[in-house]
Design a protein around this motif. Structure first.
Motif, short mmCIF file in Angstrom:
data_model
loop_
_atom_site.label_atom_id
_atom_site.label_comp_id
_atom_site.label_asym_id
_atom_site.label_seq_id
_atom_site.Cartn_x
_atom_site.Cartn_y
_atom_site.Cartn_z
N VAL A 62 5.23 -6.79 -87.67
CA VAL A 62 5.33 -5.85 -86.55
C VAL A 62 6.58 -4.98 -86.70
O VAL A 62 6.52 -3.75 -86.56
N ALA A 63 7.72 -5.61 -87.01
CA ALA A 63 8.97 -4.86 -87.15
C ALA A 63 8.89 -3.86 -88.30
O ALA A 63 9.32 -2.71 -88.18
N ASP A 64 8.31 -4.29 -89.42
CA ASP A 64 8.22 -3.41 -90.58
C ASP A 64 7.29 -2.23 -90.33
O ASP A 64 7.58 -1.10 -90.73
N THR A 65 6.18 -2.47 -89.64
CA THR A 65 5.24 -1.39 -89.37
C THR A 65 5.86 -0.35 -88.44
O THR A 65 5.73 0.86 -88.66
N TYR A 66 6.53 -0.82 -87.39
CA TYR A 66 7.19 0.11 -86.47
C TYR A 66 8.22 0.96 -87.22
O TYR A 66 8.25 2.19 -87.09
N CYS A 67 9.05 0.31 -88.03
CA CYS A 67 10.09 1.04 -88.77
C CYS A 67 9.50 1.94 -89.85
O CYS A 67 10.07 2.99 -90.16
N SER A 68 8.36 1.54 -90.42
CA SER A 68 7.71 2.38 -91.43
C SER A 68 7.20 3.68 -90.81
O SER A 68 7.12 4.71 -91.48
N LEU A 69 6.84 3.62 -89.53
CA LEU A 69 6.36 4.81 -88.84
C LEU A 69 7.51 5.75 -88.48
O LEU A 69 7.41 6.97 -88.65
N ILE A 70 8.62 5.20 -87.98
CA ILE A 70 9.70 6.06 -87.49
C ILE A 70 10.67 6.48 -88.59
O ILE A 70 11.42 7.44 -88.43
N LEU A 71 10.66 5.76 -89.73
CA LEU A 71 11.56 6.06 -90.83
C LEU A 71 10.75 6.30 -92.10
O LEU A 71 9.90 5.50 -92.45
N SER A 72 11.02 7.39 -92.78
CA SER A 72 10.33 7.69 -94.02
C SER A 72 11.28 8.45 -94.93
O SER A 72 12.13 9.22 -94.46
#
Length: 303
Positions: free
Chosen positions: A187-197
């Motif tokens: 969950v944490a990785d998916t959220y951060c993958s969306l907001i950070l690229s």
């Protein structure tokens, strides 16, 4: 091999002289992870994260909302390390709010530090995704280069890799027999993958990212962990521009754990729409009669 359980007992290791600011802890963690991945690529041994993890978790316990603000920092050239720190902040905060054991939070922190292992070491252009994914899973064995690494921590990272799809989001349900630490990490990785690229044009606004995760049947997440994520980042995450019921327009600058509708707001303009000459903040937790009416889209701010 260090006892990761000892790291978070009592808050800090004996010998710490003062509490460090969230910014300093963030930068220290970032530097450790950046150096660690450099050594990992070279196949060299990596020092134990024990001392870094100690101050990291202590700061999350005492200044968690401030650390969550830093987790939303825009990425720079050190994308891999920045992403890993952000995932670590969000994942460990979820673990703390869900009252995981101290040893579990420490192990989750180490797994989050190194969850990019395998993905970082392989080029996506070399082969089909299925082949790359297999290499990523095998790449987890490289974590033995980290002093104090345990089979359980490697299991969290491996389970995370096993469920990622081409867009680095999970393709299978994250409930059932999977370890709770792995479900939190996903969950944490998916959220951060969306907001950070690494490609800033692909970054999703935090509020939209959260709505994306909450869409039914969109992605197979653990619902309870998603609820905890909301308790941490809020319904209106850091950076969200909102209109208050008193007509003011502001931007969310800090969440309040456990009160997802009551963040700290930096007021941009008053009820008349005129920009303020001096920066003002409004803590919605301290102002119960004031609430967020709606999200203000970027295009509205330019009109």
């Amino acid at each position: 091999m260090p006892e990761f359980r000892r790291i978070v007992q009592g808050g800090r290791l004996v010998g710490d002289e003062k509490i460090k600011s969230p910014e300093v802890v963030y930068e220290n963690t970032l530097k450790y992870i950046e150096d660690a991945y450099t050594l990992l690529v070279k196949g060299k041994g990596i020092p134990s994260p024990e001392s870094i993890l100690s101050e990291f978790i202590y700061t999350l316990k005492t200044q968690g909302p401030e650390m969550v603000v830093l987790a939303h920092r825009p990425p720079s050239s050190a994308f891999m390390a920045i992403h890993s720190v952000s995932v670590s902040i969000i994942a460990c905060c979820i673990g703390l709010l869900r009252k995981l054991s101290e040893s579990s939070i420490a192990e989750l922190g180490v797994a989050a530090f190194f969850h990019y292992c395998g993905i970082a070491l392989e080029s996506k252009d070399e082969a089909k995704f299925a082949q790359m994914k297999e290499k990523c899973i095998k790449g987890v064995e490289k974590l033995d280069l980290v002093s104090g690494m345990t089979p359980k921590i490697k299991k969290f990272v491996r389970e995370h890799h096993e469920r990622i799809g081409p867009e680095l989001y999970p393709t299978e349900k994250t409930e059932g027999d999977m370890e709770p630490e792995t479900r939190i990490l996903i969950v944490a990785d998916t959220y951060c993958s969306l907001i950070l690229s690494s490609d800033t044009e692909r970054c999703v606004h935090p509020h939209k990212a959260l709505m994306h995760l909450l869409e039914k049947n969109k992605l197979p997440f653990d619902a309870d962990i998603l609820k905890t994520l909301i308790e941490i980042v809020g319904i209106y995450p850091v950076g969200t521009c909102v209109e208050l019921n008193n007509g003011e327009i502001g931007r969310v600058v800090r969440p309040r754990f456990g009160f997802p509708m009551r963040p700290l707001i930096e007021v941009i303009s008053g009820p008349t729409g005129i920009s303020l000459s001096r920066t003002q903040t409004r803590d919605l937790f301290e102002s119960p009669v004031i609430h967020i009416r709606r999200v203000v889209e970027e295009r509205e701010k330019t009109q």
